[in-house]
Design a protein around this motif. Sequence first.
Motif, short mmCIF file in Angstrom:
data_model
loop_
_atom_site.label_atom_id
_atom_site.label_comp_id
_atom_site.label_asym_id
_atom_site.label_seq_id
_atom_site.Cartn_x
_atom_site.Cartn_y
_atom_site.Cartn_z
N SER A 281 0.82 -1.20 0.00
CA SER A 281 0.00 0.00 0.00
C SER A 281 0.86 1.25 0.00
N VAL B 190 -6.51 -6.80 -1.65
CA VAL B 190 -7.01 -5.45 -1.90
C VAL B 190 -7.31 -5.27 -3.38
N TRP C 55 -7.13 -2.68 -5.79
CA TRP C 55 -6.47 -1.38 -5.78
C TRP C 55 -7.24 -0.32 -6.56
N PRO D 24 -10.30 0.30 -3.30
CA PRO D 24 -9.87 -0.36 -2.07
C PRO D 24 -10.84 -0.23 -0.90
N LEU D 25 -11.75 0.74 -0.96
CA LEU D 25 -12.64 0.99 0.19
C LEU D 25 -14.06 0.49 -0.05
N ASP E 180 -12.96 5.91 -3.99
CA ASP E 180 -12.29 4.64 -3.67
C ASP E 180 -13.27 3.58 -3.19
N ALA F 36 -6.68 8.86 2.27
CA ALA F 36 -7.17 7.63 1.64
C ALA F 36 -6.15 6.51 1.72
N TRP F 37 -4.88 6.84 1.64
CA TRP F 37 -3.82 5.82 1.82
C TRP F 37 -3.87 5.25 3.24
N SER G 61 -6.84 2.81 3.61
CA SER G 61 -6.86 1.58 2.84
C SER G 61 -6.70 0.33 3.70
N SER H 143 -3.21 -0.80 4.30
CA SER H 143 -2.34 -0.04 5.21
C SER H 143 -2.42 -0.53 6.65
#
Length: 484
Positions: free
Chosen positions: A208, A236, A238, A241-242, A267, A459-460, A463, A466
């Motif tokens: 991530s 995930v 990508w 991802p959410l 996302d 957002a990173w 994820s 993460s």
Amino acid sequence: MSDRYASFAHTGAGRALVRRLGLPDPPRLRRYRPGDPLIHGPVRLDAAPGGRLREPLATLLATAGIELSTEAQMTSGAPVPGGAPMSGGAELTGGADVATGLGVSAHGEATGARPAPHGALLYDATGITESTGLRALFDFFHPLARALHPSGRVIVFGTPPESCASHREATAQRALEGLIRSIGKEFGRGTTAQLVYVAPSAERAVESTLRFLLSGRSAYVSGQVVRITPADVPEVDWARPLDGRIALVTGAARGIGAQVAEVLAADGAQVVALDVPAAGDALAEVANGVGGTAVQLDLTAQDAPVRLAEHLADRHDRVDIVVHNAGITRDKTLGRMNPDWWDQVLEVNLSSQERINEVLLDRGLIPHGGRLIGVSSIAGIAGNRGQTNYATSKAGVIGLVHSMAPLLAQRGITINAVAPGFIETRLTARIPLVLREVGRRMNSLAQGGLPVDVAQTIAWFASPGSAGITGNVVRVCGQNVLGA
């Protein structure tokens, strides 16, 4: 808000004037657009002897479809089928002089080669166990320093000093921070540089972060240190991802909060947008725009945490991502400040976050895999004249992240924060012209950031990939000269 100086500097006449007078030269940054590749150009990957991350990184890059350059590619400029990275070590010959197009050997001799520019330079420094081993970094970066595409990426991977086997190794690994912060200020043309400390056994939790730092999503993040700990990382998607996640964003009616809601929704998250009743119309517009729901609530009200918890429980049964973006300023020097202004800023920016976290956690509404994300500020790191209340509250957000990270880790929940620098919003538009220009130019990228830069960093953190990132505070400031 437009940056007229940057617009002028990008014209032919502007470029000539900027170079002649030695003025700040803001580059055009590569920001994320749907469908863009992670990185433009091949990636150069190498490692110090004994590095433990080179092979995992090569596998991740190959999986992402990223071309890896070789020594032959670098010295000749010719594409090499397969693009496999060279075997270990850092003995390189070749680089690029952007003025002449000639290659340069490790000893500074012209080679006549025309190396293809790289999109990114990655170095696994985990094998460096004493200070003398730091020479490998010079041998790698020296011939490649001018062989990067505009908005190139430099990422060094190391071992957290606290996890090192000896004090000599810890010393050498800590030295990496000076390297990447200097590279971020030297390489120019929109290049960013980061250090990623990967704890032993955390190799599977790197993807991530690697994707974020290579991509245009990290355009305004530079000179940062990220720590990754061991974690179970799920599969995930990508692209989204959410998907299936419920995300609460406070202060969502405008500015950074509205952009966070938009990015999280893009996302795949279902967004619950929250702001004060006075911002109801703007809030409804944001919520409708992202296909989410709006909650009008004053977070400083005594019953606000309970009312919010009940709303989330009734509508969604849980909340997977909590973004504490709501914040206010009441600026005045400490000796002239009204006591109510001190109380208001601390209450909105810090104390309300603590109360909301406690209620949501006590009621079990944040599940395993949950994400708590705060919005701090470089003012909370470096301080700011006339903002003692604001700086105190934002430093408190950093303290909240550091103090809660080990406690939440036991429940499989991460907590991190972003610390924005000068971001182009309606608030910074009100700053007097001279101070506004100083704020824009006093960083390695010589420009202000955009709300989307903060939102992409959030957002990173949000994820599912993460899971190994917790207790981190990442500045989104273009590597501001204040606060390191």
